[in-house]
Design a protein around this motif. Structure first.
Motif, PDB file in Angstrom:
ATOM      1  N   TYR A   1       0.831  -1.210   0.000  1.00  0.00           N
ATOM      2  CA  TYR A   1       0.000   0.000   0.000  1.00  0.00           C
ATOM      3  C   TYR A   1       0.863   1.257   0.000  1.00  0.00           C
ATOM      4  CZ  TYR A   1      -3.726  -3.267   0.719  1.00  0.00           C
ATOM      5  OH  TYR A   1      -4.587  -4.317   0.539  1.00  0.00           O
ATOM      6  N   ARG A   2       2.008   1.195   0.657  1.00  0.00           N
ATOM      7  CA  ARG A   2       2.901   2.368   0.645  1.00  0.00           C
ATOM      8  C   ARG A   2       3.575   2.534  -0.717  1.00  0.00           C
ATOM      9  NH1 ARG A   2       4.283   0.523   6.571  1.00  0.00           N
ATOM     10  NH2 ARG A   2       2.683   1.741   7.658  1.00  0.00           N
ATOM     11  N   LYS A   3       3.803   1.439  -1.409  1.00  0.00           N
ATOM     12  CA  LYS A   3       4.289   1.539  -2.784  1.00  0.00           C
ATOM     13  C   LYS A   3       3.234   2.200  -3.661  1.00  0.00           C
ATOM     14  CE  LYS A   3       4.731  -2.282  -5.292  1.00  0.00           C
ATOM     15  NZ  LYS A   3       5.351  -3.496  -5.884  1.00  0.00           N
ATOM     16  N   SER A   4       1.980   1.782  -3.504  1.00  0.00           N
ATOM     17  CA  SER A   4       0.916   2.391  -4.310  1.00  0.00           C
ATOM     18  C   SER A   4       0.780   3.872  -3.983  1.00  0.00           C
ATOM     19  CB  SER A   4      -0.416   1.665  -4.092  1.00  0.00           C
ATOM     20  OG  SER A   4      -1.002   1.972  -2.847  1.00  0.00           O
ATOM     21  N   GLN A   5       0.971   4.236  -2.718  1.00  0.00           N
ATOM     22  CA  GLN A   5       0.907   5.652  -2.342  1.00  0.00           C
ATOM     23  C   GLN A   5       2.000   6.445  -3.047  1.00  0.00           C
ATOM     24  OE1 GLN A   5       1.121   5.699   1.982  1.00  0.00           O
ATOM     25  NE2 GLN A   5      -0.510   4.186   2.103  1.00  0.00           N
ATOM     26  N   ARG A   6       3.172   5.866  -3.141  1.00  0.00           N
ATOM     27  CA  ARG A   6       4.283   6.532  -3.834  1.00  0.00           C
ATOM     28  C   ARG A   6       3.958   6.746  -5.309  1.00  0.00           C
ATOM     29  NH1 ARG A   6       9.034   5.178  -6.532  1.00  0.00           N
ATOM     30  NH2 ARG A   6       8.698   2.931  -6.432  1.00  0.00           N
TER      31      ARG A   6
ATOM     32  N   MET B   1       3.218  10.305  -7.492  1.00  0.00           N
ATOM     33  CA  MET B   1       3.845  10.615  -8.772  1.00  0.00           C
ATOM     34  C   MET B   1       2.794  10.983  -9.820  1.00  0.00           C
ATOM     35  SD  MET B   1       6.257   8.169 -11.169  1.00  0.00           S
ATOM     36  CE  MET B   1       7.366   7.812  -9.797  1.00  0.00           C
ATOM     37  N   ALA B   2       1.697  10.242  -9.836  1.00  0.00           N
ATOM     38  CA  ALA B   2       0.618  10.527 -10.782  1.00  0.00           C
ATOM     39  C   ALA B   2       0.039  11.921 -10.551  1.00  0.00           C
ATOM     40  CB  ALA B   2      -0.478   9.474 -10.657  1.00  0.00           C
ATOM     41  N   GLU B   3      -0.134  12.278  -9.285  1.00  0.00           N
ATOM     42  CA  GLU B   3      -0.670  13.599  -8.951  1.00  0.00           C
ATOM     43  C   GLU B   3       0.310  14.705  -9.367  1.00  0.00           C
ATOM     44  OE1 GLU B   3      -3.743  15.649  -6.337  1.00  0.00           O
ATOM     45  OE2 GLU B   3      -3.614  14.330  -8.054  1.00  0.00           O
ATOM     46  N   ARG B   4       1.587  14.467  -9.143  1.00  0.00           N
ATOM     47  CA  ARG B   4       2.603  15.463  -9.456  1.00  0.00           C
ATOM     48  C   ARG B   4       2.658  15.763 -10.946  1.00  0.00           C
ATOM     49  NH1 ARG B   4       7.346  12.880  -8.083  1.00  0.00           N
ATOM     50  NH2 ARG B   4       6.456  12.774  -6.000  1.00  0.00           N
ATOM     51  N   PHE B   5       2.482  14.728 -11.762  1.00  0.00           N
ATOM     52  CA  PHE B   5       2.603  14.902 -13.210  1.00  0.00           C
ATOM     53  C   PHE B   5       1.253  14.884 -13.932  1.00  0.00           C
ATOM     54  CE2 PHE B   5       6.751  13.227 -11.874  1.00  0.00           C
ATOM     55  CZ  PHE B   5       7.572  14.226 -12.381  1.00  0.00           C
ATOM     56  N   ASN B   6       0.173  14.982 -13.136  1.00  0.00           N
ATOM     57  CA  ASN B   6      -1.186  15.078 -13.698  1.00  0.00           C
ATOM     58  C   ASN B   6      -1.500  13.891 -14.625  1.00  0.00           C
ATOM     59  OD1 ASN B   6      -3.718  16.312 -13.981  1.00  0.00           O
ATOM     60  ND2 ASN B   6      -3.084  17.373 -15.850  1.00  0.00           N
TER      61      ASN B   6
ATOM     62  N   ASN C   1      -8.399  12.325  -1.967  1.00  0.00           N
ATOM     63  CA  ASN C   1      -7.966  13.701  -2.206  1.00  0.00           C
ATOM     64  C   ASN C   1      -7.263  13.938  -3.538  1.00  0.00           C
ATOM     65  OD1 ASN C   1      -8.713  15.177   0.267  1.00  0.00           O
ATOM     66  ND2 ASN C   1      -7.385  13.699   1.272  1.00  0.00           N
ATOM     67  N   LEU C   2      -7.016  12.897  -4.308  1.00  0.00           N
ATOM     68  CA  LEU C   2      -6.325  13.081  -5.586  1.00  0.00           C
ATOM     69  C   LEU C   2      -7.134  13.975  -6.521  1.00  0.00           C
ATOM     70  CD1 LEU C   2      -4.933   9.540  -6.527  1.00  0.00           C
ATOM     71  CD2 LEU C   2      -3.672  11.470  -5.592  1.00  0.00           C
ATOM     72  N   LYS C   3      -6.456  14.876  -7.220  1.00  0.00           N
ATOM     73  CA  LYS C   3      -7.137  15.752  -8.173  1.00  0.00           C
ATOM     74  C   LYS C   3      -7.195  15.124  -9.567  1.00  0.00           C
ATOM     75  CE  LYS C   3      -6.277  20.123  -5.816  1.00  0.00           C
ATOM     76  NZ  LYS C   3      -7.666  20.170  -5.318  1.00  0.00           N
ATOM     77  N   VAL C   4      -6.381  14.106  -9.814  1.00  0.00           N
ATOM     78  CA  VAL C   4      -6.409  13.441 -11.119  1.00  0.00           C
ATOM     79  C   VAL C   4      -7.565  12.435 -11.146  1.00  0.00           C
ATOM     80  CG1 VAL C   4      -3.942  13.726 -11.517  1.00  0.00           C
ATOM     81  CG2 VAL C   4      -4.774  11.667 -10.352  1.00  0.00           C
ATOM     82  N   PRO C   5      -8.040  12.058 -12.342  1.00  0.00           N
ATOM     83  CA  PRO C   5      -9.106  11.047 -12.431  1.00  0.00           C
ATOM     84  C   PRO C   5      -8.653   9.708 -11.860  1.00  0.00           C
ATOM     85  CG  PRO C   5      -8.833  12.204 -14.529  1.00  0.00           C
ATOM     86  CD  PRO C   5      -7.677  12.594 -13.670  1.00  0.00           C
ATOM     87  N   VAL C   6      -9.555   9.033 -11.155  1.00  0.00           N
ATOM     88  CA  VAL C   6      -9.263   7.724 -10.584  1.00  0.00           C
ATOM     89  C   VAL C   6     -10.385   6.756 -10.956  1.00  0.00           C
ATOM     90  CG1 VAL C   6      -8.728   6.403  -8.507  1.00  0.00           C
ATOM     91  CG2 VAL C   6      -8.129   8.832  -8.608  1.00  0.00           C
ATOM     92  N   ILE C   7     -10.015   5.638 -11.570  1.00  0.00           N
ATOM     93  CA  ILE C   7     -10.982   4.593 -11.928  1.00  0.00           C
ATOM     94  C   ILE C   7     -10.512   3.285 -11.318  1.00  0.00           C
ATOM     95  CG2 ILE C   7     -12.145   3.359 -13.800  1.00  0.00           C
ATOM     96  CD1 ILE C   7     -11.415   5.743 -15.622  1.00  0.00           C
ATOM     97  N   ALA C   8     -11.388   2.620 -10.569  1.00  0.00           N
ATOM     98  CA  ALA C   8     -11.064   1.327  -9.972  1.00  0.00           C
ATOM     99  C   ALA C   8     -11.866   0.230 -10.652  1.00  0.00           C
ATOM    100  CB  ALA C   8     -11.365   1.342  -8.473  1.00  0.00           C
TER     101      ALA C   8
END
Length: 274
Positions: free
Chosen positions: A90-95, A99-104, A140-147
């Motif tokens: 889970y901490r790997k996924s957080q990392r 990165m996804a948030e930083r680079f949109n 809280n992510l501003k990028v789109p998230v699909i599960a």
């Protein structure tokens, strides 16, 4: 000879979701995405084989993908810990999500787990905290998230990568707070009541879509293991549609919609008390 009662629809779905030949996360990655580069480690403890993630291209655009992979052979199952993530997963996924948030970059997660690994070492390293932090981060992510639930979505282990703007389920996948066997063991003190528990849990894609937990259900016929290529292409079409809808929204609008989506869970708006 005494005729056996046919299994309930929900219990039959549980069996298909657990089918040993059912396509797994990395099978979908190879079919749906291109240029996948796996990223490893949580930069704190180690690399968790159950949680796989990295950068890829989806229809030409960069995306971050994270998913649970179970493995098939004995060696592969041990390498991926049967799809049950430790805290470092889970901490790997957080990392990767940071990165996804930083680079949109849009995020696509893929769920297929019995649950988070319940071992002593996992608890000592903060399993509950790692999952809770993942929930907060995804919220809280501003990028789109699909599960997407590919097979078995079990408990907090699944939810740790399951908070999203849109949730997709394959028609023979399951998603629940506890396994039918676990539920039966608590309520009836025996796992033999698992079939009855599977009905009570409302764990099928059909029921979850009806009450608003899931937005899309991908038809897989009699099971994704019987026609994997067709199911993968159908899933790709649904993901493309969902991503286009989300990218057309302003980031703040998307975050507010995600918040409202989460806040209605457990309310009468979902029809759970009817």
């Amino acid at each position: 000879m005494k005729n056996k009662t046919a299994p309930s629809k929900a219990w039959a779905t549980v069996q298909i979701a657990r089918h040993p030949e059912r396509p797994q996360f990395l099978d979908y990655v190879g079919e749906i995405f291109t240029e996948f580069d796996a990223l490893h480690g949580d930069r704190l403890f180690g690399d968790d084989g159950a949680m796989v993630g990295g950068l890829a291209r989806f229809d030409g655009q960069p995306v971050m993908i994270v998913g649970q992979h179970r493995g098939r052979s004995t060696r592969e199952k041990l390498q991926h810990n049967f799809g049950m993530s430790n805290p470092e997963g889970y901490r790997k996924s957080q990392r990767l999500l940071d990165m996804a948030e930083r680079f949109n970059i849009p995020v696509l997660t893929f769920i297929d787990t019995m649950g988070a690994y319940p071992g002593v070492g996992a608890e000592e390293r903060g399993q509950a905290e790692a999952i809770a932090t993942s929930l907060a981060q995804l919220s809280n992510l501003k990028v789109p998230v699909i599960a997407t639930v590919l097979g078995e979505g079990g408990s907090g282990g699944a939810l740790g990568i399951g908070v999203a703007d849109r949730v997709v389920m394959l028609s023979h996948s399951i998603y629940s707070v506890i396994s039918p066997e676990g539920c039966a063991s608590i309520l009836w003190k025996t796992a033999e009541k698992a079939e009855q528990a599977s009905e009570a849990l409302a764990l099928t894609a059909e029921k979850l879509k009806k009450i608003g937990i899931v937005e899309y259900v991908v038809d897989e016929g009699e099971g994704a293991h019987l026609n994997p290529e067709q199911v993968m292409q159908s899933l790709k079409s649904v993901l493309k549609q969902a991503l286009e809808e989300l990218q057309a929204m302003d980031a703040n609008e998307r975050c507010e919609a995600r918040y409202q989506r989460l806040m209605k869970f457990g309310s009468n708006n979902l029809g759970l008390t009817s």
